[in-house]
Design a protein around this motif. Structure first.
Motif, mmCIF file in Angstrom:
data_model
loop_
_atom_site.group_PDB
_atom_site.id
_atom_site.type_symbol
_atom_site.label_atom_id
_atom_site.label_comp_id
_atom_site.label_asym_id
_atom_site.label_seq_id
_atom_site.Cartn_x
_atom_site.Cartn_y
_atom_site.Cartn_z
ATOM 1 N N ARG A 61 -6.024 -8.684 63.158
ATOM 2 C CA ARG A 61 -5.498 -8.407 61.845
ATOM 3 C C ARG A 61 -5.020 -8.736 60.832
ATOM 4 N N TYR A 62 -4.951 -10.312 61.117
ATOM 5 C CA TYR A 62 -5.277 -10.767 59.888
ATOM 6 C C TYR A 62 -6.851 -10.372 58.866
ATOM 7 N N LYS A 63 -7.712 -10.668 59.308
ATOM 8 C CA LYS A 63 -8.302 -10.384 58.305
ATOM 9 C C LYS A 63 -8.294 -9.186 57.736
ATOM 10 N N GLU A 64 -8.011 -7.552 58.692
ATOM 11 C CA GLU A 64 -7.592 -6.235 57.884
ATOM 12 C C GLU A 64 -6.846 -6.308 56.941
ATOM 13 N N ILE A 65 -5.268 -7.485 56.910
ATOM 14 C CA ILE A 65 -4.317 -6.924 56.020
ATOM 15 C C ILE A 65 -5.411 -8.036 55.124
ATOM 16 N N TYR A 66 -5.422 -8.634 54.679
ATOM 17 C CA TYR A 66 -6.333 -10.183 53.851
ATOM 18 C C TYR A 66 -7.315 -10.216 53.458
ATOM 19 N N GLY A 67 -8.056 -9.418 54.495
ATOM 20 C CA GLY A 67 -9.574 -10.137 53.599
ATOM 21 C C GLY A 67 -10.403 -10.552 54.338
ATOM 22 N N ASP A 68 -9.739 -11.689 54.552
ATOM 23 C CA ASP A 68 -10.367 -12.969 54.674
ATOM 24 C C ASP A 68 -9.862 -13.254 56.776
ATOM 25 N N LEU A 69 -10.467 -15.014 56.994
ATOM 26 C CA LEU A 69 -10.154 -15.256 58.000
ATOM 27 C C LEU A 69 -9.240 -17.594 57.933
ATOM 28 N N LEU A 70 -9.625 -17.249 56.441
ATOM 29 C CA LEU A 70 -9.037 -17.949 55.486
ATOM 30 C C LEU A 70 -7.223 -18.440 56.027
ATOM 31 N N PHE A 99 0.345 -20.832 58.746
ATOM 32 C CA PHE A 99 1.002 -19.738 58.369
ATOM 33 C C PHE A 99 1.156 -19.148 60.282
ATOM 34 N N VAL A 100 2.074 -18.917 60.044
ATOM 35 C CA VAL A 100 3.191 -17.577 61.764
ATOM 36 C C VAL A 100 2.951 -16.319 61.485
ATOM 37 N N VAL A 101 3.128 -15.373 62.526
ATOM 38 C CA VAL A 101 2.831 -14.530 62.331
ATOM 39 C C VAL A 101 4.887 -13.893 62.172
ATOM 40 N N PRO A 102 5.023 -12.768 61.057
ATOM 41 C CA PRO A 102 5.772 -12.696 60.958
ATOM 42 C C PRO A 102 6.543 -11.922 62.158
ATOM 43 N N GLU A 103 8.027 -12.215 62.117
ATOM 44 C CA GLU A 103 8.429 -11.290 63.584
ATOM 45 C C GLU A 103 9.224 -9.941 63.532
ATOM 46 N N SER A 104 9.092 -8.986 63.968
ATOM 47 C CA SER A 104 9.662 -8.079 63.628
ATOM 48 C C SER A 104 8.788 -6.951 62.824
ATOM 49 N N SER A 105 7.459 -7.619 62.607
ATOM 50 C CA SER A 105 7.068 -6.775 61.870
ATOM 51 C C SER A 105 6.117 -5.946 62.223
ATOM 52 N N ASP A 106 5.867 -4.193 61.894
ATOM 53 C CA ASP A 106 5.380 -3.243 61.619
ATOM 54 C C ASP A 106 3.609 -3.412 61.748
ATOM 55 N N ASP A 107 3.589 -4.577 60.640
ATOM 56 C CA ASP A 107 1.864 -4.666 60.550
ATOM 57 C C ASP A 107 1.213 -5.246 61.756
ATOM 58 N N TRP A 108 1.713 -6.412 62.383
ATOM 59 C CA TRP A 108 1.267 -6.679 63.411
ATOM 60 C C TRP A 108 1.786 -6.203 64.954
ATOM 61 N N GLY A 166 -16.617 -12.952 61.678
ATOM 62 C CA GLY A 166 -15.884 -13.746 60.992
ATOM 63 C C GLY A 166 -15.221 -14.697 60.189
ATOM 64 N N PHE A 167 -15.414 -15.462 61.699
ATOM 65 C CA PHE A 167 -14.394 -16.919 61.954
ATOM 66 C C PHE A 167 -14.732 -17.653 61.035
ATOM 67 N N GLY A 170 2.428 -12.554 45.816
ATOM 68 C CA GLY A 170 2.969 -12.019 47.285
ATOM 69 C C GLY A 170 2.152 -10.928 47.747
ATOM 70 N N LYS A 171 1.155 -9.684 47.406
ATOM 71 C CA LYS A 171 0.125 -8.930 47.568
ATOM 72 C C LYS A 171 -0.991 -9.225 47.957
ATOM 73 N N THR A 172 -0.815 -10.582 47.745
ATOM 74 C CA THR A 172 -2.259 -11.365 48.234
ATOM 75 C C THR A 172 -1.787 -12.775 49.652
ATOM 76 N N SER A 173 -2.892 -13.099 50.366
ATOM 77 C CA SER A 173 -3.330 -13.730 51.265
ATOM 78 C C SER A 173 -2.293 -14.611 50.957
#
Length: 650
Positions: A109-118, A123-132, A169-170, A251-254
């Motif tokens: 899911r991180y790669k789908e949102i930000y385009g890479d795995l860096l 980084f902590v997965v946001p709580e109550s986020s519809d994107d995750w 792509g890890f 805020g729109k980038t990784s």
């Protein structure tokens, strides 16, 4: 002895129901090969295509029981059927599989949102986020990625998992900007200032339209050249578009560390150098004034300088870094959430925290070698009930010694908690050194696991370690501790930026009010305050118990000299002190003002005073000016001879 968990009760639930639910789960929820990973809180839905006999079944909570030898022995053929579904019989392996699956899904899911795995380490997965996905909320993904890279967690003994990560792509070797940062270490890194003039040809006015040799530059529509340049510099460098407009894109980038700039600048310089003419092509050298002007433009765009005065002197720019003020230090980079998780695991083995409170030196063991089979109950999806199940062998009942031995084994603790001084943290939480009970949300979380806060009379309502940091900084700057009550830590040099806004004046006054309390219950903290020349104002000192009434002159005298039954003795009989110590204490109290009550006993000295001619002790106490002690004596032993005579005469 520990009572059996209600989750182990299989009354009314047949193996056929369990098996039917597992088949449907494999077909609908986890298709393909691999071990079944069923969350501990999974309940069979009340809908098709789930069999009616399984609907509402708490499947996740029943699986630890299904894994036991006793259950498999009672259901012949169950082992073969479960193997055919990919059921994992080892609770530890199942927990680790579920944990890896959770991290793997989060990485996709991180790669789908930000385009890479860096993934940045904080980084902590946001709580109550519809994107995750909901099961990944709160996952410390950055820390997990770091563990995979540095320790080989999940992949050391499992090549299939490594292949799965490589397919998405890890990144096994982090970029230079990420190296050197360890989990939980709150290290600050300063950005290197841009020193010296920019290389010739960089940021020239005509570089966007023509090369130095006069040839036409690539057209503006050349996506390859334009996109690569923007990816390196970004519009904030002022090279393309409006620099202010780039701020709207923040805020729109990784996610980033907030400190990465050196690597980007180096990459940018390398890209620009690659665009310069070859060595065999002549390029007209620039004048020094042109080079300096270009360098100033770039420095101004980067924020290193802000403006140029008439005297050609620059004002140094400043980049505000987000450096949060951490209210506590749980050691080795651990945070409150880690301590909460450790206490929860501890209670899953012990029924309470009494043993941990007594053993203040307890440290969570550290594995000798990295082991990817460590369990993490919070992130595995199997929950603490699964951890407790794996710590038990079949359905046998373990005693407290077995529980202690279990917690001394590193493999029974989540890997990221290894090395935590849990006993020391508990002590500091209970006495108020750490800011935990002071914060309602933290107190509520510990109340949920029935944490033992200890005697409220001993709790310090000022987070002492946080206050000590602020007072030490004040002492280094001002050289004394005469702090005005309304003084607030300034946000300017030489005051520490992390302490800006702290109301140290109110803290110092509160500590002065608690002088008697500190000296009675926290003498080690008083020693620390003496090291910074802390000044006490006795006129501000309050009683240890704020609700306690002021001492009467009689009680002041007794607290200084002791009870007159002892203090007025002329010749102390031989052996009397030893007998009092052997039989006492006779009164339990932690109040230093009542020290004399602990060892006072009229029964031990009444024979002495009888030989001295005393027949009515209460009457004598009143005559010496101790009416309260006289009333206490009569209340316990009844009226004396003279009191009876007075009553008869009246």
């Amino acid at each position: 002895l520990r009572a059996a968990s209600p989750d182990k009760d299989m009354e009314g639930i047949s193996f056929d129901q369990i098996y039917a639910a597992l088949i449907t789960y494999r077909q609908e929820m986890q298709q393909g090969i691999g071990s079944l990973n069923i969350p501990s809180n999974f309940v069979v839905p009340n809908c098709d295509p789930w069999p009616e006999s399984t609907r509402g079944l708490p499947l996740g909570k029943k699986l630890p029981t299904v894994r036991t030898k006793a259950y498999l022995k009672a259901n012949p053929g169950a082992t073969d059927k479960l193997k055919g579904l990919g059921f994992e019989f080892d609770g530890k392996v199942a927990a680790n599989d579920a944990r890896f699956t959770k991290v793997y899904e989060a990485l996709k899911r991180y790669k789908e949102i930000y385009g890479d795995l860096l993934v940045p380490q904080p980084f902590v997965v946001p709580e109550s986020s519809d994107d995750w996905p909901e099961e990944t909320w709160g996952l410390r993904l950055g820390a997990r990625v770091n563990a995979i890279r540095s320790q080989g967690t999940f992949v050391n003994t499992n090549p299939e998992r490594k292949a799965q990560l490589e397919e998405i792509g890890f990144v096994w070797s982090p970029p230079a900007s990420e190296r050197g940062r360890k989990r939980g270490r709150r290290k600050k890194e300063e950005n290197e200032a841009l020193m010296g003039p920019a290389p010739p040809g960089v940021l020239t006015e005509g570089s966007a339209t023509a090369g130095d040799d006069g040839t036409a530059a690539p057209p503006a529509g050349d996506a390859a050249a334009g996109s690569s340049f923007d990816e390196i510099f970004g519009p904030s460098f002022g090279l393309t578009g409006d620099p202010l407009a780039s701020q709207k894109e923040i805020g729109k980038t990784s996610p980033t560390w907030g400190f990465e700039s050196n690597g980007e600048l180096e990459a940018a310089l390398a890209a620009e150098e690659a665009k310069t003419p070859a060595e065999n092509e002549y390029a007209e050298p620039k004048l020094l004034s042109e080079t300096l002007s270009d360098a100033a433009d770039r420095a101004r765009a980067c924020g290193i300088i802000t403006n140029e005065s008439d005297s050609t002197r620059f004002d140094k720019g400043k980049r505000d870094k987000e450096i949060p003020w951490f209210n506590d230090d749980f050691g080795e980079g651990f945070v409150f959430e880690d301590v909460l998780e450790a206490l929860t695991v501890y209670k899953s083995v012990h029924s309470d925290f009494s043993a941990l409170i007594e053993n203040q030196e307890f440290v969570i063991p550290i594995a000798a070698f990295a082991n990817d089979e460590m369990m993490d109950p919070e992130e595995s999806g199997l929950g603490l009930s699964a951890v407790a199940a794996t710590l038990e062998e079949d359905d046998t009942v373990e005693n407290e010694n077995d529980s202690d031995n279990t917690l001394q084994q590193a493999e029974n603790w989540p890997e990221h908690l290894h090395g935590m001084a849990l006993g020391n943290n508990v002590r500091r939480i209970r006495d108020g050194s750490l800011e935990v009970k002071h914060l309602p949300e933290r107190k509520e979380q510990l109340d949920a696991i029935d944490f033992d806060w200890g005697d409220p009379m001993h709790f310090l309502d000022v987070p002492f370690e946080k206050a000590m940091c602020a007072m030490f900084a004040y002492y280094l700057v001002r050289g004394d501790m005469f702090v005005y009550e309304d003084f607030v830590m300034p946000d300017e040099d030489p005051w520490p930026k992390a302490l800006a806004g702290y109301e140290i004046g109110k803290t110092v006054r509160r500590l002065r009010e608690l002088q008697n309390f500190m000296e009675a219950y926290h003498p080690e903290k008083v020693t620390l305050l003496r090291a910074i020349d802390f000044v006490w104002f006795p006129t501000l000192a309050r009683p240890i118990d704020p609700n306690e009434a002021d001492l009467t002159p009689e009680m002041y005298l007794v607290s200084a000299n002791g009870h007159p039954d002892y203090s007025k003795m002329i010749d102390i009989p031989m052996g009397l002190p030893d007998k009092i110590i052997a039989d006492g204490p006779f009164f339990e109290t932690d109040n230093p003002k009542l020290w004399w009550r602990k060892w006072h006993s009229w029964d031990h000295v009444k024979d002495y005073w009888y030989e001295q001619g005393r027949r009515d002790n209460a009457y004598v106490l009143r005559g010496m000016g101790y009416p309260q002690l006289a009333e206490e004596h009569e209340a316990k032993y009844g009226p004396g001879l003279f009191s009876k005579i007075d009553a008869l005469m009246n």
